[in-house]
Write a protein that holds these residues in place. Sequence first.
Motif, PDB file in Angstrom:
ATOM      1  N   PRO A  20       0.819  -1.222   0.000  1.00  0.00           N
ATOM      2  CA  PRO A  20       0.000   0.000   0.000  1.00  0.00           C
ATOM      3  C   PRO A  20       0.856   1.277   0.000  1.00  0.00           C
ATOM      4  CG  PRO A  20      -0.947  -1.611   1.473  1.00  0.00           C
ATOM      5  CD  PRO A  20       0.415  -2.133   1.071  1.00  0.00           C
ATOM      6  N   TRP A  21       1.977   1.257   0.718  1.00  0.00           N
ATOM      7  CA  TRP A  21       2.894   2.408   0.739  1.00  0.00           C
ATOM      8  C   TRP A  21       3.354   2.715  -0.683  1.00  0.00           C
ATOM      9  CZ3 TRP A  21       4.714   4.948   5.253  1.00  0.00           C
ATOM     10  CH2 TRP A  21       5.748   5.867   5.050  1.00  0.00           C
ATOM     11  N   GLN A  22       3.761   1.675  -1.417  1.00  0.00           N
ATOM     12  CA  GLN A  22       4.208   1.848  -2.797  1.00  0.00           C
ATOM     13  C   GLN A  22       3.077   2.354  -3.675  1.00  0.00           C
ATOM     14  OE1 GLN A  22       7.541   1.455  -3.811  1.00  0.00           O
ATOM     15  NE2 GLN A  22       6.686   2.651  -5.505  1.00  0.00           N
ATOM     16  N   ALA A  23       1.862   1.857  -3.453  1.00  0.00           N
ATOM     17  CA  ALA A  23       0.711   2.317  -4.233  1.00  0.00           C
ATOM     18  C   ALA A  23       0.456   3.803  -4.015  1.00  0.00           C
ATOM     19  CB  ALA A  23      -0.534   1.506  -3.870  1.00  0.00           C
ATOM     20  N   VAL A  24       0.591   4.262  -2.777  1.00  0.00           N
ATOM     21  CA  VAL A  24       0.416   5.679  -2.458  1.00  0.00           C
ATOM     22  C   VAL A  24       1.496   6.504  -3.155  1.00  0.00           C
ATOM     23  CG1 VAL A  24       0.619   7.358  -0.568  1.00  0.00           C
ATOM     24  CG2 VAL A  24      -0.855   5.349  -0.306  1.00  0.00           C
ATOM     25  N   SER A  63      -2.576  14.820  14.188  1.00  0.00           N
ATOM     26  CA  SER A  63      -4.040  14.757  14.257  1.00  0.00           C
ATOM     27  C   SER A  63      -4.540  14.477  12.842  1.00  0.00           C
ATOM     28  CB  SER A  63      -4.622  16.068  14.787  1.00  0.00           C
ATOM     29  OG  SER A  63      -4.707  17.020  13.750  1.00  0.00           O
ATOM     30  N   PRO A  64      -5.756  14.000  12.703  1.00  0.00           N
ATOM     31  CA  PRO A  64      -6.295  13.761  11.365  1.00  0.00           C
ATOM     32  C   PRO A  64      -6.313  15.020  10.491  1.00  0.00           C
ATOM     33  CG  PRO A  64      -7.624  12.638  12.993  1.00  0.00           C
ATOM     34  CD  PRO A  64      -6.658  13.523  13.744  1.00  0.00           C
ATOM     35  N   ASP A  65      -6.323  16.192  11.110  1.00  0.00           N
ATOM     36  CA  ASP A  65      -6.328  17.444  10.347  1.00  0.00           C
ATOM     37  C   ASP A  65      -5.119  17.563   9.428  1.00  0.00           C
ATOM     38  OD1 ASP A  65      -8.655  18.159  11.668  1.00  0.00           O
ATOM     39  OD2 ASP A  65      -7.629  19.452  13.118  1.00  0.00           O
ATOM     40  N   GLY A  66      -4.013  16.908   9.774  1.00  0.00           N
ATOM     41  CA  GLY A  66      -2.795  17.000   8.976  1.00  0.00           C
ATOM     42  C   GLY A  66      -2.723  16.033   7.815  1.00  0.00           C
ATOM     43  N   TYR A  67      -3.774  15.249   7.619  1.00  0.00           N
ATOM     44  CA  TYR A  67      -3.751  14.213   6.583  1.00  0.00           C
ATOM     45  C   TYR A  67      -5.026  14.227   5.754  1.00  0.00           C
ATOM     46  CZ  TYR A  67       0.084  12.546   9.429  1.00  0.00           C
ATOM     47  OH  TYR A  67       1.261  12.481  10.123  1.00  0.00           O
ATOM     48  N   ASP A  68      -4.905  13.666   4.560  1.00  0.00           N
ATOM     49  CA  ASP A  68      -6.052  13.551   3.668  1.00  0.00           C
ATOM     50  C   ASP A  68      -6.749  12.207   3.801  1.00  0.00           C
ATOM     51  OD1 ASP A  68      -5.813  16.101   2.083  1.00  0.00           O
ATOM     52  OD2 ASP A  68      -3.815  15.259   1.759  1.00  0.00           O
ATOM     53  N   ALA A  69      -6.020  11.183   4.264  1.00  0.00           N
ATOM     54  CA  ALA A  69      -6.578   9.834   4.369  1.00  0.00           C
ATOM     55  C   ALA A  69      -5.713   9.001   5.306  1.00  0.00           C
ATOM     56  CB  ALA A  69      -6.658   9.193   2.998  1.00  0.00           C
ATOM     57  N   LEU A  70      -6.229   7.811   5.649  1.00  0.00           N
ATOM     58  CA  LEU A  70      -5.564   6.902   6.583  1.00  0.00           C
ATOM     59  C   LEU A  70      -5.544   5.496   6.016  1.00  0.00           C
ATOM     60  CD1 LEU A  70      -4.465   6.145   9.465  1.00  0.00           C
ATOM     61  CD2 LEU A  70      -6.873   5.878  10.139  1.00  0.00           C
ATOM     62  N   VAL A  71      -4.391   4.819   6.132  1.00  0.00           N
ATOM     63  CA  VAL A  71      -4.269   3.405   5.794  1.00  0.00           C
ATOM     64  C   VAL A  71      -3.911   2.654   7.063  1.00  0.00           C
ATOM     65  CG1 VAL A  71      -3.001   1.649   4.479  1.00  0.00           C
ATOM     66  CG2 VAL A  71      -3.559   3.851   3.414  1.00  0.00           C
ATOM     67  N   LEU A  72      -4.642   1.555   7.313  1.00  0.00           N
ATOM     68  CA  LEU A  72      -4.390   0.688   8.457  1.00  0.00           C
ATOM     69  C   LEU A  72      -3.946  -0.681   7.945  1.00  0.00           C
ATOM     70  CD1 LEU A  72      -7.553   1.593  10.555  1.00  0.00           C
ATOM     71  CD2 LEU A  72      -5.187   2.284  11.038  1.00  0.00           C
ATOM     72  N   PRO A 162      -3.420 -10.681   2.392  1.00  0.00           N
ATOM     73  CA  PRO A 162      -2.370 -10.289   1.444  1.00  0.00           C
ATOM     74  C   PRO A 162      -2.669 -10.657  -0.005  1.00  0.00           C
ATOM     75  CG  PRO A 162      -1.357 -11.096   3.445  1.00  0.00           C
ATOM     76  CD  PRO A 162      -2.843 -11.362   3.580  1.00  0.00           C
ATOM     77  N   ASP A 163      -3.357 -11.769  -0.247  1.00  0.00           N
ATOM     78  CA  ASP A 163      -3.689 -12.143  -1.627  1.00  0.00           C
ATOM     79  C   ASP A 163      -4.566 -11.099  -2.313  1.00  0.00           C
ATOM     80  OD1 ASP A 163      -2.257 -14.475  -1.298  1.00  0.00           O
ATOM     81  OD2 ASP A 163      -4.034 -15.758  -1.069  1.00  0.00           O
ATOM     82  N   ASP A 164      -5.230 -10.249  -1.536  1.00  0.00           N
ATOM     83  CA  ASP A 164      -6.124  -9.225  -2.078  1.00  0.00           C
ATOM     84  C   ASP A 164      -5.434  -7.877  -2.274  1.00  0.00           C
ATOM     85  OD1 ASP A 164      -8.139 -11.150  -1.815  1.00  0.00           O
ATOM     86  OD2 ASP A 164      -8.854 -10.340   0.096  1.00  0.00           O
ATOM     87  N   LEU A 165      -4.143  -7.806  -2.007  1.00  0.00           N
ATOM     88  CA  LEU A 165      -3.461  -6.506  -1.987  1.00  0.00           C
ATOM     89  C   LEU A 165      -3.569  -5.712  -3.282  1.00  0.00           C
ATOM     90  CD1 LEU A 165      -0.370  -7.211   0.234  1.00  0.00           C
ATOM     91  CD2 LEU A 165      -1.941  -5.272   0.482  1.00  0.00           C
TER      92      LEU A 165
END
Length: 186
Positions: A20-24, A63-72, A162-165
């Motif tokens: 996901p990091w690479q996708a971003v 804080s969430p204010d500093g970001y546009d989105a979140l990945v967990l 992971p197979d769904d990545l």
Amino acid sequence: MRIAFLTAPEGVEQVELTQPWQAVTDAGDSPELVSTKPGEVQAFNHLDKADTFPVDRTVDEVSPDGYDALVLPGGVANPDALRMDEKAVAFVRGFFEAGKPVAAICHAPWTLVEADVLRGRRLTSWPSLRTDIRNAGGEWVDEQVVVSHDGSGTTLVTSRKPDDLRAFCEAFTEEFHKAGTGAKAA
């Protein structure tokens, strides 16, 4: 876009962080690793130690204010540790309160259960979380990727394993850009 990746100090499934990091990055966005402690995050390949990754900021500093989105990202120990940290849970909940998109894979929805943000939502995860998600008011389904929207405008993208990545990364990067949250980086 500035995208937060939230992980515990250890236990994140490496491939669920790195792909996901690479996708971003490939989408032209800026990922940032946020954790509950400074230093490095110890990733795992299932139950075996893998690489370490430098923490950019701690939940105390953001804080969430500093970001546009979140990945967990997932990993069994990772969300289990995060859900025990009040500041991490509040950070996650803040994205939903602000109507910002969130993506979670595998065991990561455990943190969403603790944040109490699943009522009325349709989502997927690693199958062992099914009962926890249902008990938290969510509708669990066994699908590769699920995209759900709620009345507040929050988009949640979930995936099972992971197979769904590949499908997960395609879905969340598309949804993050569609959301066009316009949040200003801190």
